[in-house]
Design a protein around this motif. Structure first.
Motif, PDB file in Angstrom:
ATOM      1  N   PRO A   1       0.725  -1.218   0.026  1.00  0.00           N
ATOM      2  CA  PRO A   1       0.023  -0.033   0.074  1.00  0.00           C
ATOM      3  C   PRO A   1       0.869   1.393  -0.002  1.00  0.00           C
ATOM      4  CG  PRO A   1       0.163  -1.049   2.158  1.00  0.00           C
ATOM      5  CD  PRO A   1       0.699  -2.029   1.367  1.00  0.00           C
ATOM      6  N   PRO A   2       0.302   2.404  -0.524  1.00  0.00           N
ATOM      7  CA  PRO A   2       0.973   3.858  -0.319  1.00  0.00           C
ATOM      8  C   PRO A   2       1.065   4.016   1.174  1.00  0.00           C
ATOM      9  CG  PRO A   2      -1.329   4.077  -1.221  1.00  0.00           C
ATOM     10  CD  PRO A   2      -1.075   2.525  -1.050  1.00  0.00           C
ATOM     11  N   HIS A   3       1.996   5.188   1.421  1.00  0.00           N
ATOM     12  CA  HIS A   3       2.253   5.413   2.738  1.00  0.00           C
ATOM     13  C   HIS A   3       0.983   6.124   3.212  1.00  0.00           C
ATOM     14  CE1 HIS A   3       6.276   4.352   2.769  1.00  0.00           C
ATOM     15  NE2 HIS A   3       6.636   4.964   1.725  1.00  0.00           N
ATOM     16  N   THR A   4       0.104   6.925   2.355  1.00  0.00           N
ATOM     17  CA  THR A   4      -1.036   7.532   2.821  1.00  0.00           C
ATOM     18  C   THR A   4      -2.093   6.951   1.681  1.00  0.00           C
ATOM     19  OG1 THR A   4       0.104   9.420   3.254  1.00  0.00           O
ATOM     20  CG2 THR A   4      -2.301   9.722   2.889  1.00  0.00           C
ATOM     21  N   GLN A   5      -3.134   6.458   2.307  1.00  0.00           N
ATOM     22  CA  GLN A   5      -4.167   5.636   1.483  1.00  0.00           C
ATOM     23  C   GLN A   5      -4.708   6.644   0.391  1.00  0.00           C
ATOM     24  OE1 GLN A   5      -7.258   4.028   3.577  1.00  0.00           O
ATOM     25  NE2 GLN A   5      -8.149   3.406   1.584  1.00  0.00           N
ATOM     26  N   GLY A   6      -4.676   6.392  -0.885  1.00  0.00           N
ATOM     27  CA  GLY A   6      -5.215   7.005  -2.135  1.00  0.00           C
ATOM     28  C   GLY A   6      -4.205   7.910  -2.849  1.00  0.00           C
ATOM     29  N   VAL A   7      -2.979   7.916  -2.320  1.00  0.00           N
ATOM     30  CA  VAL A   7      -2.117   8.971  -2.942  1.00  0.00           C
ATOM     31  C   VAL A   7      -0.856   8.380  -3.328  1.00  0.00           C
ATOM     32  CG1 VAL A   7      -2.995  11.190  -2.066  1.00  0.00           C
ATOM     33  CG2 VAL A   7      -1.320   9.977  -0.836  1.00  0.00           C
ATOM     34  N   ASP A   8      -0.087   8.669  -4.080  1.00  0.00           N
ATOM     35  CA  ASP A   8       1.432   8.288  -4.884  1.00  0.00           C
ATOM     36  C   ASP A   8       2.146   8.687  -3.576  1.00  0.00           C
ATOM     37  OD1 ASP A   8       3.139   6.983  -6.735  1.00  0.00           O
ATOM     38  OD2 ASP A   8       3.863   9.268  -6.684  1.00  0.00           O
ATOM     39  N   ASP A   9       3.279   7.725  -3.303  1.00  0.00           N
ATOM     40  CA  ASP A   9       4.044   8.163  -2.260  1.00  0.00           C
ATOM     41  C   ASP A   9       5.039   9.185  -2.586  1.00  0.00           C
ATOM     42  OD1 ASP A   9       3.238   5.931  -0.697  1.00  0.00           O
ATOM     43  OD2 ASP A   9       4.920   4.630  -1.087  1.00  0.00           O
ATOM     44  N   LEU A  10       5.536   9.306  -3.927  1.00  0.00           N
ATOM     45  CA  LEU A  10       6.468  10.050  -4.208  1.00  0.00           C
ATOM     46  C   LEU A  10       6.067  11.710  -4.644  1.00  0.00           C
ATOM     47  CD1 LEU A  10       8.740   8.116  -6.621  1.00  0.00           C
ATOM     48  CD2 LEU A  10       9.072   8.535  -4.029  1.00  0.00           C
ATOM     49  N   THR A  11       4.785  11.510  -5.223  1.00  0.00           N
ATOM     50  CA  THR A  11       4.340  12.902  -5.840  1.00  0.00           C
ATOM     51  C   THR A  11       3.132  13.379  -4.948  1.00  0.00           C
ATOM     52  OG1 THR A  11       2.589  12.057  -7.215  1.00  0.00           O
ATOM     53  CG2 THR A  11       4.859  12.151  -7.952  1.00  0.00           C
TER      54      THR A  11
END
Length: 158
Positions: free
Chosen positions: A77-87
């Motif tokens: 999973p991404p670090h924050t649900q629903g958003v890309d880790d890098l951008t």
């Protein structure tokens, strides 16, 4: 995304009888017959994974459209649900990864693959493995492959 069937067949026809792996191919009887005209298969592996497991895994896939980064809500999973880790940009679920679309894709695949499985089973080259977890299935697949394919040596080892 994998190679298009015609490109894969063309590539295999120039492989000079070296071992080759074609994950997910052939998927239809027509593709299997085209492959027969190019090479003789020694080994076919079928992974029997329950429908619900496949549906759940594929439905948990989300992507970052701009980069193509893929996340899986269950095991990557991404670090924050629903958003890309890098951008920090929003992730999207592709239409064909929505649960209802996945179910339809799996039914279609099963119908198309059944005669391919039967063909290789009748030739005695089909090896089937069942399970729901890669780390439990892989040791058996690895053991089979190790017994059938000689180790690949680097140029320095020749």
């Amino acid at each position: 995304m994998g190679l298009a069937p015609s490109l894969l067949l063309s590539s295999l026809s120039h492989s000079n009888s070296r071992p080759a792996a074609c994950p997910g191919f052939p998927r239809t009887l027509g593709q299997a017959k085209a492959l027969d005209g190019i090479c003789e298969l020694d080994l076919v592996i079928s992974l029997n994974i329950p429908f619900e497991t496949l549906k759940d895994r594929l439905s948990a896939r989300w992507v970052h459209p701009a980069s193509g980064r893929v996340y899986n809500m269950d095991f990557n999973p991404p670090h924050t649900q629903g958003v890309d880790d890098l951008t920090g940009e929003p992730l999207v679920q592709r239409e064909d990864d929505r649960p209802e679309a996945v179910a339809a894709r799996l039914r279609k695949y099963k119908d198309a693959a059944k005669p391919v499985i039967e063909l290789y089973k009748s030739r005695g080259i089909l090896h089937s493995f069942s399970g729901t977890e890669t780390n439990k299935i892989w040791p058996y697949v690895y053991t089979l492959l190790s017994s059938k394919i000689p180790p690949v040596l680097s140029d320095e080892e020749h």
